[in-house]
Design a protein around this motif. Structure first.
Motif: not given
Length: 510
Positions: A345-362
């Motif tokens: 779950t974490r893996w898919s969520g992080v990859l999706s965010a990296l593809g759309s808005d990486p800074m959301a993963l701060a």
């Protein structure tokens, strides 16, 4: 094994400095740090030293041993150096020692990515306590940093360890892991100000280690560093296990990044063991690709595959995720264990965010959190990436002191997501995992520190009294001697001899 669960652990060398003395001897400083923790008030670990008897650091997974006379001195990790409180075993089953010019914390072996994060974070607290104790005893401020480069050409490692089956062909391991290690930087990188080993160019990159790797496969860890390390030293049953010694990772302070680093790598190893990975992701030049991906925080640069296709680092990660998802669906359906479900779950969520808005993963990924902070300073003060103030902030980010380290301050302020319970981390400083042989190692050291003279990952040497001979207990199975198996025995024993009599049948050697 269609799960993230396997024997694993993390070793971290910490950067070290003495305030006001830039040329102080780091080996001596590291010894002082280890000694400060080993001799702190109330300690029970100061007499238990490391057992080198079963170590074989020059054994190569490609089927041969490197001759000792031609090996680099840094590879001779089985040679006893100055043992004056510079190499001790802790009550949590970990090892704390001086590794060349750095203090190193090697976590006890655990069985899940979440536990790996817990006992790795316990190491951060151990090091912070060592810094505080050393300052109290000497009045001099030795600082430690959980990072991987000083920005001046020196690099030091954070090494992951995973046990896998011995019967898996080594070539299959290399083929399956190389593209994954090149791609996973997009979520495991700790972030770095500067490009090149000597920071020859200004800029920001994803990882601290990428610029220090020069070959695809090899045994070395401190020179001519390879993407895939070939050390064949399982610290376990040689016929059953191989230990993958991963030297290409960064030191992660963010729980989410650390969890994903350990969990996704374990899943890829599971697919390799099951021969469930397609061999269509071979890179044309893995070493060059490593730098290309690390040097591009925009995540848009592509690298060439052997078949001529081009993919970004994020593309590589999605390819591995999709293979893992398909494999787990075939093997387990919807019946995933909790640890595996968490990682997927974490893996898919992080990859999706990296593809759309990486800074959301701060709040989740180290490199994003660091970049967000630095960009704030750049915008406020008009700083170029070559500004020395940014390099200083990069170092301060990883300071282990809770009142000085920038990451710790952000976390305390709720800006970095915690995955593991802080109370569990504090407990893990002194208590071992309960489901591996680390339980027995830690408990014996805690209960009978005077008698447990030496210990290692797969052995314990006890000398019950001055009149008795040493007894070595071999522990070749990492999943044996856990609390379920020996807890009642240890709890009911009047002395360490009573434990050994049961473990080795009174023969003096198990």
């Amino acid at each position: 094994m269609s799960s993230v669960r396997r024997i694993m652990g993390i070793e971290t060398e910490y950067g070290i400095s003495l305030q006001g003395e830039p040329y102080a001897n780091p080996v001596l400083l590291s010894g002082r740090i280890v000694n400060a923790y080993a001799t702190r008030p109330g300690t029970t670990v100061s007499r238990t030293r490391w057992d080198y008897e079963t170590e074989r650091p020059l054994s190569d997974a490609r089927g041969y041993d490197i001759a000792r006379e031609i090996a680099d001195p840094s590879q001779l990790t089985d040679e006893v150096e100055d043992e004056i409180a510079a190499n001790v075993v802790l009550t949590n089953g970990a090892r704390l020692y001086v590794d060349h010019a750095h203090p190193e914390y090697s976590s006890p072996e655990v069985t899940s990515p979440r536990d790996a994060v817990t006992w790795d974070r316990a190491g951060e607290l151990v090091m912070a306590e060592a810094v505080a104790q050393q300052a109290l005893s000497s009045g001099e401020q030795i600082n430690l940093y959980k990072n991987n480069t000083d920005g001046k050409g020196a690099s030091y490692g954070t090494h992951e360890n995973y046990l896998l089956r011995r019967d898996v062909p080594w070539k299959q391991v290399v083929q399956g892991l190389t593209p994954f290690f090149v791609g996973r930087q997009v979520f495991t990188g700790a972030g770095r100000v500067g490009i090149g080993q000597l920071t020859e160019r200004s800029g920001f990159q994803l990882t601290q280690r990428a610029d220090f790797f020069e070959r695809e496969v090899g045994l070395e860890t401190t020179l001519r560093r390879p993407i895939i390390n070939t050390r064949d030293e399982p610290h376990a049953d040689w016929d059953k296990y191989r230990r993958l010694h991963v030297i290409i990772g960064d030191a992660n302070l963010c729980d989410v990044a650390n969890l994903l680093k350990m969990g996704t790598t374990s899943l890829v190893l599971g697919m390799i063991e099951a021969d469930a990975l397609p061999r269509t992701l071979e890179l044309a030049n893995p070493v060059a690709a490593l730098g290309t991906i690390s040097h591009d925080p925009a995540l848009t640069s592509t690298v060439e595959l052997a078949d001529g296709r081009r993919m970004t680092g994020l593309d590589l990660c999605w390819a591995y995720y999709e293979q893992a998802d398909d494999w787990l669906s075939r093997e387990r359906g919807d019946d995933l264990d909790e640890d595996t479900q968490e990682v997927m779950t974490r893996w898919s969520g992080v990859l999706s965010a990296l593809g759309s808005d990486p800074m959301a993963l701060a709040g989740q990924l180290d490199w994003v959190a660091k970049l967000a902070l630095l960009e704030g300073y750049r915008a406020r003060d008009g700083l170029d990436w070559s500004d020395a103030r940014l390099r200083a902030l990069d170092i301060q980010w990883s300071d282990v002191r809770p009142d000085k380290g920038i990451h710790h301050k952000l976390e305390a302020g709720g800006r970095i997501e915690r995955v593991v319970d802080p109370a569990d981390v504090v407990a893990a400083m002194t208590t071992p995992p309960t489901d591996t042989r680390a339980y027995l190692r830690g408990e014996l050291v805690r209960r009978w520190p005077e008698q447990v003279r030496y210990a290692s990952w797969d052995s314990i040497v006890v000398k019950a009294s001055a009149d008795t001979r040493p007894r070595r207990v071999a522990l070749p199975e990492p999943l044996a001697a856990d609390r379920a198996e020996v807890g009642a025995l240890v709890d009911g024993a009047v002395d360490v001899t009573a434990v050994l009599d049961v473990l080795d049948g009174g023969t003096g050697e198990a």
